[in-house]
Motif scaffolding. Structure first.
Motif, PDB file in Angstrom:
ATOM      1  N   GLU A   1       1.534  -4.576   4.920  1.00 52.12           N
ATOM      2  CA  GLU A   1       0.453  -4.906   3.778  1.00 52.12           C
ATOM      3  C   GLU A   1       1.146  -5.916   3.092  1.00 52.12           C
ATOM      4  O   GLU A   1       0.683  -7.428   2.977  1.00 52.12           O
ATOM      5  CB  GLU A   1      -0.509  -4.717   3.646  1.00 52.12           C
ATOM      6  N   ARG A   2       1.932  -5.765   1.500  1.00 51.32           N
ATOM      7  CA  ARG A   2       2.226  -6.250   1.056  1.00 51.32           C
ATOM      8  C   ARG A   2       3.118  -7.080   0.959  1.00 51.32           C
ATOM      9  O   ARG A   2       3.280  -8.375   0.717  1.00 51.32           O
ATOM     10  CB  ARG A   2       2.244  -5.414   0.017  1.00 51.32           C
TER      11      ARG A   2
ATOM     12  N   ASN B   1      -0.015   2.022  -7.320  1.00 53.58           N
ATOM     13  CA  ASN B   1      -1.071   1.558  -5.888  1.00 53.58           C
ATOM     14  C   ASN B   1      -1.540   1.591  -7.084  1.00 53.58           C
ATOM     15  O   ASN B   1      -1.621   1.230  -8.732  1.00 53.58           O
ATOM     16  CB  ASN B   1      -1.675   3.047  -5.882  1.00 53.58           C
TER      17      ASN B   1
ATOM     18  N   HIS C   1      -2.903  -0.626   1.834  1.00 53.56           N
ATOM     19  CA  HIS C   1      -2.125  -1.719   0.474  1.00 53.56           C
ATOM     20  C   HIS C   1      -0.652  -1.224   1.093  1.00 53.56           C
ATOM     21  O   HIS C   1      -0.282  -0.926  -0.174  1.00 53.56           O
ATOM     22  CB  HIS C   1      -2.821  -1.038  -0.581  1.00 53.56           C
TER      23      HIS C   1
END
Length: 253
Positions: A245-246, A73, A241
């Motif tokens: 999603e990545r 993150n 995130h």
């Protein structure tokens, strides 16, 4: 009730500096008994932390103090408790590798990203590939081949032109590096339950090494790979995130 946070950091000065700032602000709990482990570093350090703490039930929340930070993150010292409470959890299973070497020795390791075989000499490797006990390719001449998890599909696998896999997909990616014969073979998608065996043909003339998340074994003759559902790594991501999603975003850059 406040969270019991255990901080761990890579040796990089930027990670050590972040560790000092965060422990001063939030305190530092022993990993055993912690509610969450916060790892400060890059993806390599995150993999090390996940392997090292795999028997610890606490999830791991990474903050990027490295380069790419695909598993991390964004770093911010403020609002960490709120971020941890709002974080979304992803659960991933590693691959298990059992490699047998020319001297008869056996080596076992786990890989969160991929297990790869690489030529260890000037000549291309010659590999035979079996899936669930059935020979699927009698000979692959290549610089190497790998089996990747969905979580690892954007790493070495993607660099070798393998597919990016959705995080929830019950499949594994098998990808060749610089395949010479069959020249156009780009790999395969396998069910997560598949058991893969690579046999090294002509190991004296064409030596091969195997790697499981950077743990290397030299002069292998057979490598068996399968998913390990009994081990579950819990990773925390900021909302919106997460890995899914990545993985999607990575395909549009």
């Amino acid at each position: 009730m406040s969270l019991r946070i255990a901080f761990t950091a890579s040796e990089a000065p930027i990670a050590q500096s972040a560790n000092a700032a965060l422990t001063a602000k939030y305190g530092d709990h022993a990993e055993q008994g912690a509610d969450v482990i916060v790892a400060l570093g890059g993806d390599g350090f995150m993999l090390q932390t996940l392997h090292r703490t795999q028997s610890n039930p606490a999830p791991v929340y990474g903050m990027n103090r490295g380069t790419v930070g695909f598993l991390m993150n964004e770093y911010n010292a403020a609002g960490l408790i709120e971020r941890l409470n709002a974080a979304e959890e992803e659960v991933i299973n590693p691959l298990s590798m059992k490699a047998v070497c020319q001297d008869g020795s056996e080596h076992k390791a786990l890989a969160i990203n991929e297990v790869s075989l690489l030529r260890a000499g000037p000549q291309a490797a010659r590999l035979r590939i079996s899936v669930d006990g059935r020979v699927r390719m009698a000979e692959l001449v290549c610089d190497g081949a790998l089996v990747a998890t969905p979580a690892g599909s954007t790493a070495y696998n993607f660099s070798a032109h393998g597919p990016i896999l959705p995080i929830g997909a019950d499949v594994l990616a098998m990808t060749a590096m610089a395949a010479f014969r069959p020249r156009r073979w780009r790999g395969a998608l396998l069910p997560k339950t598949a058991e893969v065996r690579f046999e090294v043909l002509d190991p004296d003339k064409r030596p091969v090494m195997a790697e499981a998340d950077a743990r290397a074994v030299q002069d292998v003759v057979t490598v068996d790979i399968r998913s390990e559902p009994s081990i579950a790594h819990r990773i925390l991501f900021d909302p919106g995130h997460g890995l899914e999603e990545r993985l999607i975003r990575e395909q549009f850059v």
